[in-house]
Every structure is written in C-alpha cells, then in structure tokens.
Scaffold this motif. Structure first.
Motif, PDB file in Angstrom:
ATOM      1  N   MET A   1      47.084  46.253 -12.799  1.00  0.00           N
ATOM      2  CA  MET A   1      48.452  45.732 -13.284  1.00  0.00           C
ATOM      3  C   MET A   1      47.678  44.149 -13.627  1.00  0.00           C
ATOM      4  O   MET A   1      46.751  43.899 -13.444  1.00  0.00           O
ATOM      5  N   ARG A   2      48.574  43.802 -14.574  1.00  0.00           N
ATOM      6  CA  ARG A   2      48.142  42.415 -15.053  1.00  0.00           C
ATOM      7  C   ARG A   2      49.399  41.458 -14.610  1.00  0.00           C
ATOM      8  O   ARG A   2      50.404  41.424 -14.869  1.00  0.00           O
ATOM      9  N   TYR A   3      48.675  40.282 -13.735  1.00  0.00           N
ATOM     10  CA  TYR A   3      49.902  39.423 -13.201  1.00  0.00           C
ATOM     11  C   TYR A   3      49.482  38.076 -14.023  1.00  0.00           C
ATOM     12  O   TYR A   3      48.436  37.654 -14.311  1.00  0.00           O
ATOM     13  N   LEU A   4      50.576  37.473 -14.483  1.00  0.00           N
ATOM     14  CA  LEU A   4      50.517  36.120 -15.044  1.00  0.00           C
ATOM     15  C   LEU A   4      50.168  35.169 -14.107  1.00  0.00           C
ATOM     16  O   LEU A   4      50.648  35.237 -13.036  1.00  0.00           O
ATOM     17  N   THR A   5      49.049  34.272 -14.647  1.00  0.00           N
ATOM     18  CA  THR A   5      48.361  33.345 -13.743  1.00  0.00           C
ATOM     19  C   THR A   5      48.671  31.842 -14.482  1.00  0.00           C
ATOM     20  O   THR A   5      48.006  32.076 -15.640  1.00  0.00           O
ATOM     21  N   ILE A   6      49.058  31.087 -13.781  1.00  0.00           N
ATOM     22  CA  ILE A   6      49.117  29.678 -14.502  1.00  0.00           C
ATOM     23  C   ILE A   6      47.969  29.015 -13.978  1.00  0.00           C
ATOM     24  O   ILE A   6      47.680  28.746 -12.648  1.00  0.00           O
ATOM     25  N   ILE A   7      47.109  28.369 -14.776  1.00  0.00           N
ATOM     26  CA  ILE A   7      45.967  27.654 -14.606  1.00  0.00           C
ATOM     27  C   ILE A   7      46.190  26.108 -15.046  1.00  0.00           C
ATOM     28  O   ILE A   7      46.750  25.986 -16.071  1.00  0.00           O
ATOM     29  N   GLU A   8      46.093  25.163 -14.084  1.00  0.00           N
ATOM     30  CA  GLU A   8      46.329  23.552 -14.208  1.00  0.00           C
ATOM     31  C   GLU A   8      45.049  22.799 -14.202  1.00  0.00           C
ATOM     32  O   GLU A   8      44.571  23.205 -13.004  1.00  0.00           O
ATOM     33  N   LYS A   9      44.888  21.722 -14.874  1.00  0.00           N
ATOM     34  CA  LYS A   9      43.570  21.001 -14.661  1.00  0.00           C
ATOM     35  C   LYS A   9      44.306  19.959 -13.681  1.00  0.00           C
ATOM     36  O   LYS A   9      45.488  19.462 -13.604  1.00  0.00           O
ATOM     37  N   THR A  10      43.412  19.717 -12.656  1.00  0.00           N
ATOM     38  CA  THR A  10      43.642  18.723 -11.661  1.00  0.00           C
ATOM     39  C   THR A  10      42.657  17.608 -11.822  1.00  0.00           C
ATOM     40  O   THR A  10      41.757  17.659 -12.645  1.00  0.00           O
ATOM     41  N   LYS A  11      42.626  16.583 -10.976  1.00  0.00           N
ATOM     42  CA  LYS A  11      41.643  15.681 -10.959  1.00  0.00           C
ATOM     43  C   LYS A  11      40.428  16.013 -10.320  1.00  0.00           C
ATOM     44  O   LYS A  11      39.448  15.349 -11.015  1.00  0.00           O
ATOM     45  N   THR A  12      40.195  17.118  -9.929  1.00  0.00           N
ATOM     46  CA  THR A  12      39.016  17.706  -9.171  1.00  0.00           C
ATOM     47  C   THR A  12      38.677  18.923  -9.904  1.00  0.00           C
ATOM     48  O   THR A  12      37.499  19.379  -9.584  1.00  0.00           O
ATOM     49  N   GLY A  13      38.997  19.469 -10.802  1.00  0.00           N
ATOM     50  CA  GLY A  13      38.890  20.747 -11.299  1.00  0.00           C
ATOM     51  C   GLY A  13      39.979  21.511 -11.901  1.00  0.00           C
ATOM     52  O   GLY A  13      40.773  21.020 -12.726  1.00  0.00           O
ATOM     53  N   TYR A  14      40.401  22.683 -11.253  1.00  0.00           N
ATOM     54  CA  TYR A  14      41.639  23.400 -11.885  1.00  0.00           C
ATOM     55  C   TYR A  14      42.195  24.162 -10.328  1.00  0.00           C
ATOM     56  O   TYR A  14      41.528  24.266  -9.594  1.00  0.00           O
ATOM     57  N   SER A  15      43.355  24.403 -10.547  1.00  0.00           N
ATOM     58  CA  SER A  15      44.269  25.227  -9.641  1.00  0.00           C
ATOM     59  C   SER A  15      44.913  26.302 -10.270  1.00  0.00           C
ATOM     60  O   SER A  15      45.233  26.155 -11.599  1.00  0.00           O
ATOM     61  N   ALA A  16      45.320  27.403  -9.796  1.00  0.00           N
ATOM     62  CA  ALA A  16      45.949  28.407 -10.402  1.00  0.00           C
ATOM     63  C   ALA A  16      46.995  28.996  -9.278  1.00  0.00           C
ATOM     64  O   ALA A  16      46.686  28.700  -7.931  1.00  0.00           O
ATOM     65  N   TYR A  17      47.973  29.670  -9.939  1.00  0.00           N
ATOM     66  CA  TYR A  17      48.882  30.433  -8.931  1.00  0.00           C
ATOM     67  C   TYR A  17      49.361  31.490  -9.721  1.00  0.00           C
ATOM     68  O   TYR A  17      49.492  31.476 -11.265  1.00  0.00           O
ATOM     69  N   SER A  18      50.166  32.611  -9.230  1.00  0.00           N
ATOM     70  CA  SER A  18      50.906  33.593  -9.751  1.00  0.00           C
ATOM     71  C   SER A  18      52.277  33.632  -9.527  1.00  0.00           C
ATOM     72  O   SER A  18      52.526  33.856  -8.127  1.00  0.00           O
ATOM     73  N   PRO A  19      53.376  33.346 -10.666  1.00  0.00           N
ATOM     74  CA  PRO A  19      54.556  33.333 -10.141  1.00  0.00           C
ATOM     75  C   PRO A  19      55.081  34.681  -9.343  1.00  0.00           C
ATOM     76  O   PRO A  19      56.138  34.755  -8.668  1.00  0.00           O
ATOM     77  N   ASP A  20      54.666  35.795  -9.651  1.00  0.00           N
ATOM     78  CA  ASP A  20      54.829  37.121  -9.122  1.00  0.00           C
ATOM     79  C   ASP A  20      54.562  37.048  -7.756  1.00  0.00           C
ATOM     80  O   ASP A  20      54.709  38.379  -7.195  1.00  0.00           O
ATOM     81  N   LEU A  21      53.607  36.429  -7.305  1.00  0.00           N
ATOM     82  CA  LEU A  21      52.858  36.742  -5.881  1.00  0.00           C
ATOM     83  C   LEU A  21      52.848  35.346  -5.137  1.00  0.00           C
ATOM     84  O   LEU A  21      51.880  34.678  -5.101  1.00  0.00           O
ATOM     85  N   PRO A  22      54.066  34.932  -4.645  1.00  0.00           N
ATOM     86  CA  PRO A  22      54.244  33.847  -3.835  1.00  0.00           C
ATOM     87  C   PRO A  22      53.173  33.688  -2.983  1.00  0.00           C
ATOM     88  O   PRO A  22      52.928  34.474  -2.251  1.00  0.00           O
ATOM     89  N   GLY A  23      52.513  32.427  -2.779  1.00  0.00           N
ATOM     90  CA  GLY A  23      51.535  32.047  -1.787  1.00  0.00           C
ATOM     91  C   GLY A  23      50.289  32.460  -2.162  1.00  0.00           C
ATOM     92  O   GLY A  23      49.244  32.177  -1.517  1.00  0.00           O
ATOM     93  N   CYS A  24      49.919  33.236  -3.249  1.00  0.00           N
ATOM     94  CA  CYS A  24      48.786  33.495  -3.808  1.00  0.00           C
ATOM     95  C   CYS A  24      48.236  32.396  -5.057  1.00  0.00           C
ATOM     96  O   CYS A  24      48.787  32.095  -5.962  1.00  0.00           O
TER      97      CYS A  24
END
Length: 70
Positions: A1-24
């Motif tokens: 399966m392919r889950y959309l993953t949002i990757i965002e730049k932060t002050k210390t690196g990067y963070s990511a989450y998947s809207p289809d998997l709350p809490g992941c």
C-alpha cells in the motif's frame, strides 16, 4: 500500500506524518532519514493495528499542487 506522507522542514531537521494513519509520526535530521524513519514507523504502526485486531486503513488521502501568481 502507498500512504501519503507529509514531510516538513523544522528548526532541527524534518518531521513527517501520514493523514491516513493518525498518530503515526516520525522525525529525522535529513530528508532521507525522516523518509526511512517514517517507512519504519508506518510498518510498526500497521503491525500494532494487526496485533490489536484492528482493520488496516486503506490509503484515501491524495494531494495536488495549486499554481497561483505570487
């Protein structure tokens, strides 16, 4: 399966989450690291859902870019 993953730049690196998997969620110092960490987080999250007897959510989120004059 392919889950959309949002990757965002932060002050210390990067963070990511998947809207289809709350809490992941995951983080990393580089884009490549957060991508790998998120892959592992999704696998771990899905394994946990299976162990608890929950259904695996089907990917349903999509994305697009909207172009506008700036």
């Amino acid at each position: 399966m392919r889950y959309l993953t949002i990757i965002e730049k932060t002050k210390t690196g990067y963070s990511a989450y998947s809207p289809d998997l709350p809490g992941c969620v995951s983080t990393g110092l580089t884009y490549e690291e957060v991508e790998q960490n998120m892959r592992e987080a999704i696998e771990f999250h899905l394994d946990g859902l299976k162990l608890e007897g929950y259904k695996i959510p089907k990917p349903s989120t999509s994305s697009t870019y909207i172009e506008v004059a700036a």
